[in-house]
Structures are given as structure tokens and as C-alpha cells.
Design an enzyme around this catalytic site. Sequence first.
Site, short mmCIF file in Angstrom:
data_model
loop_
_atom_site.label_atom_id
_atom_site.label_comp_id
_atom_site.label_asym_id
_atom_site.label_seq_id
_atom_site.Cartn_x
_atom_site.Cartn_y
_atom_site.Cartn_z
N GLU A 168 0.57 -1.59 0.31
CA GLU A 168 0.00 -0.01 -0.11
C GLU A 168 0.98 1.32 -0.65
O GLU A 168 2.21 1.19 0.23
CB GLU A 168 -1.14 0.12 1.07
CG GLU A 168 -2.39 1.61 1.46
CD GLU A 168 -2.55 0.67 2.43
OE1 GLU A 168 -4.22 1.44 2.33
OE2 GLU A 168 -2.65 -0.32 3.22
N ASN A 222 -12.59 -1.48 -0.94
CA ASN A 222 -11.81 -1.90 0.17
C ASN A 222 -12.18 -2.12 1.77
O ASN A 222 -12.66 -0.63 1.97
CB ASN A 222 -10.00 -1.01 0.32
CG ASN A 222 -9.33 -1.73 1.91
OD1 ASN A 222 -9.18 -2.90 1.76
ND2 ASN A 222 -9.65 -0.82 2.46
N GLU A 223 -13.03 -2.67 2.76
CA GLU A 223 -12.94 -2.01 3.88
C GLU A 223 -14.09 -1.22 3.44
O GLU A 223 -14.15 -0.24 4.82
CB GLU A 223 -12.50 -1.98 4.54
CG GLU A 223 -10.91 -2.70 5.33
CD GLU A 223 -10.08 -2.86 6.15
OE1 GLU A 223 -10.07 -1.81 6.90
OE2 GLU A 223 -8.78 -3.58 6.47
N TYR A 249 -6.29 -9.24 11.44
CA TYR A 249 -4.89 -8.73 11.92
C TYR A 249 -4.67 -9.58 13.23
O TYR A 249 -5.63 -9.88 14.78
CB TYR A 249 -4.88 -7.75 12.00
CG TYR A 249 -4.28 -6.71 10.47
CD1 TYR A 249 -3.14 -7.02 10.02
CD2 TYR A 249 -5.58 -6.30 10.43
CE1 TYR A 249 -2.81 -6.21 9.20
CE2 TYR A 249 -4.73 -5.84 8.82
CZ TYR A 249 -4.60 -5.54 7.98
OH TYR A 249 -3.97 -5.33 7.21
N GLU A 291 -5.55 -9.36 3.82
CA GLU A 291 -4.98 -8.36 4.73
C GLU A 291 -5.12 -9.62 6.02
O GLU A 291 -5.90 -9.95 6.48
CB GLU A 291 -5.82 -7.51 5.29
CG GLU A 291 -5.76 -6.51 3.97
CD GLU A 291 -5.95 -4.99 4.96
OE1 GLU A 291 -5.81 -4.24 5.57
OE2 GLU A 291 -6.71 -3.96 3.17
N GLN A 297 2.36 -5.93 5.90
CA GLN A 297 2.48 -6.06 3.76
C GLN A 297 4.52 -5.94 3.62
O GLN A 297 4.62 -5.99 4.45
CB GLN A 297 2.45 -4.54 3.83
CG GLN A 297 0.64 -3.87 4.12
CD GLN A 297 0.57 -2.53 3.91
OE1 GLN A 297 1.12 -1.89 3.19
NE2 GLN A 297 -0.78 -1.98 4.30
#
Length: 514
Positions: free
Chosen positions: A46, A193-194, A261, A318, A367
Site C-alpha cells: 500500500e 476495500n473495507e 490481524y 489482509e 505488508q
Amino acid sequence: MKRIFLGMCFGMVATAGFSQQAARMELNTADAKTTISRHIYGQFSEHLGHCIYGGYWVDEKLDVPKKDRIRLDVVEALKKIRIPNLRWPGGCFADEYHWRDGIGERSKRPKMINTNWGGVTEDNSFGTHEFLELCSLLNTEPYIAGNVGSGTVEEMSKWIEYLNSDGESPMTQLRKANGRAQPWKVQFWGVGNESWGCGGNMTPEYYANEFRRYATYARNYKGAPLKKIAAGANSGDYNWTEVCMKNIPKQMLWGLSMHYYTIPTGKWNQKGSATKFDEKEYFNTMKNCMKMEELVTRHSAVMDKYDPEKKVALVVDEWGIWTDVEPGTNPGFLYQQNSLRDALIAGTTLNIFNNHADRVRMANLAQTVNVLQALVLTKDKEMVLTPTYYVFDLFKEHMDAKLLPLQLSSPDYINGSEKIPAVNASASVDAAGRIHITFVNLDAKNAITVNTTIAGHTAGKISGRILTSGKFTDVNSFEHKNKVVPTVFKSFKKNGAALSVTLPRLSLVSLELE
């Protein structure tokens, strides 16, 4: 003690009668039917911190090998582990990114403020052409996330036309004027995204309608049928998955995403240090990491209701550990060190994805460079490969191989009143008939011997590699780049269909059986 049955999934029921330092595993080569998609081993980069700028894309004056401004030592490192796809430009940045700002002569490209990540100025010198050149150098497939949050249907539609059309149109003429005659034929396409958060704070019902509208105008061009991926759930939001699967026609969907996460403390406002933690926090981190099994299982079950043939992929685009940033760094840049603990998280997560290969067909570690659970860290001319990088090296032979479902009985790793399975694993057989098994021993104190039976496979040549270190806090630093690196592993015995493997504490082991 836990008995873990790994068919297409990874479940746990209690049993008794095994030593705390012994595990049992059964494989049958006749069960190899499901392909482990190479795209499970994807990466995510990103416009955040020094992932793009100072990571891949460096100052013209920096004395490192480069093509244009693309840093080639980073490229070569990633090529060695054969990354299959690269997701870009975000993340939250995707929904404030307007692609036309990143094409044409660089000196004339407009600047913008990156409001999500540190409030820094984005000069747009790294845009569509630069990203696709990077993908070409990496020999990897691009996965582009389109702007639904602050963009328009027309904007997304014309970006796809710019990328993929070879007809006569204003967008193809613009692409050619900018130096690219042939279309790139990009296929993986994220529609937002999200969207439940930074991508627009939408309800799932609203997003499902928006997806249908945007996807309608996300056209297929010759040689580039789009694989459209809907912006899916945050962690355990199973209702989001339910609404999307119910309201979006399956013929529009290649995949539905999910983000999760691992937070060491479980608290977003004080996540925990990347390098300074005790065994209690290490254990809690691994327990939180293993929640991925529950998430994948339950989201898959919801998807099965609407898609029993499993045509729609679950895309975990992610994932990884998220800690507090390193002291003295910009909190908006998400720079964290990478320890043996992080490698154990990566191995455990990849084993889970492999064992769910019937539904999980794409995933992206967050990432790739200098951000979150990075594979590569850079500092001026220097570069260091993290323990997580070497996990992808150990696991890469699973890509596009056939999954060998496991039955695994593991001892517990106990910390205080809590316990988790100490050992996890996945296995595959490749086109040449070679079997690959990846083991992870999470136990911080005990070596564990795994006694394995492999039906349908006779004794042959075996080779192994191991990634381990003395402490779960050990890292590869710019001063000591090879603290945590793979070495040859020989603690195994094979006798016919029986295989015995002794896993040291805090270790990842990869075996190849010819």
C-alpha cells in the site's frame, strides 16, 4: 492434549493417552484432490509509510541497482520466493486514490495528502505504469483495488478500460500516448476495500448494492476476464458475509474478502511491542493468531449456504501481526520489527489456509516492505530479509500442489490456565509426486516428536530445512542480518510408511519426500 483432525479443515477435540512431547499424524496420498492455489501466498503493498516510497520506489540518487526507480535487490529477493500476486494501491489508500493522478509525465502529476497514513504528501510518481512494471519485474500477477469509497462507477470503469482494452477508444489512446501500446490484461480486481470502515462506513446491504452497480460496468475485455473480488468482512462479522452472499449474484463474484490481524494484547489502542514481550504475551499472540481457523471455518460455512459448489473464493487479502510501531518512528507509517514469533504466526496461518484450500484460494500478507509484518526491511542502501520472508521460502513448494488432508493429534502448549495445540501442519503432493510437509511447533519449552504414517508412499530420499532461534524475540537486524535463517534439518527417520520427526521448540520445519 488435543486431537486435531485435518481434512479440508482444522478442528480440535480432546483425547488422552499421549505424551506431552509426542504427536501423531496420518496422511494418505489417495486423498490428494484439492489444489492449494499459489495465490494463497500473495502479498500486499500500500501507499503507506515506506512500503512504496523508500521500499520499492527509491530516490534516483540512491546507489543501489534499480530499473527506473524500482529497487532491484528487493525485486530479486521476492522473485526467489515466487510471490504469485501483489495487491495495490491499498488498503484504505485505495478509496482515496484517483488513478488518473498517477499517469502521464511525472513532473506534471498532481500531489495529494495521504489522509489515512501520516498526512504526508503523495506525489503520485508511483502510479499505474510503475506498479505494472514492478509486477512484470517480479513475474507476478497484479491485484488492483478500485476506489468505491470516494470514486465513481465511471472512474473505475475507465481504469479497467485503460488497463485491458485493445480497441479504439479514448482510454486506449491515452494509454498509448503514455507509452504503453499493448493492454496489461489485469484480471484480479477488488471492488472497494473495507467498505464497512475506511472504505465508506457502509452497511452490508448498501455495499452489496454498490458492488452490483460497480461490477456491472467493470467490463471484460478480450483476453482479460475480470476476477471480481467483493470487499468482505472485518474479522468475525459473519452477517456481512451472509448479506453479500445472499444479495450479490454469484456470476458477478470471483471472490469475497475477509480481513483479520493478530493483535498481541487483543487491544487496538495498545497492541504490544514487536520485540519486547514475555512468554505470556507470546502465548496470547499465538492464541489470537489461531483464531484464523475459526474465522475461516465460520465464514466458509456461511458461504456454503449460498455456494455449496464452492465456486466463490474466500480471499483473506489482509492478514498478519500488527504491533505498536517501533519507538521514534512515525505512528502513521506502521513500521515494526519482525521476530521469530512473527515467523511462527506466518507458518501457522499458511498451514490453516492450505488446509482450507477448497474455499481459501487467495490471501495477501500485510505488508511486503517496511510495513506491519514485512518480508523485507530497507534502510538507505541496506536491505534485510525478515524471519517471515524465510517462512514463505520454506512453504513455497505447496503452491499449486495437491492438498494432502491430515489427521493430527497434538499435545497442548500450556501457559497458566490456558492451552493451545502445540503443533500444526499441512502437506501436499506436487506434479512430480514429491510430498511436502510443513510443521510448526509453537511450544516455547518442549521439543515434540511427530510420528507420522503416510499411506501410499514408500521410503525414499528425504530432505529438510528448519527455521528457529534461541528466543521468540530474536530478529534479523541491519547489524545482524542472519540471526534467524533456515538451516539444514535432519531430525527425522523414515521406515516404510512410517516417518518420525522431532521438532525443536519454537520451530518451523519443511520436509520434502521424494
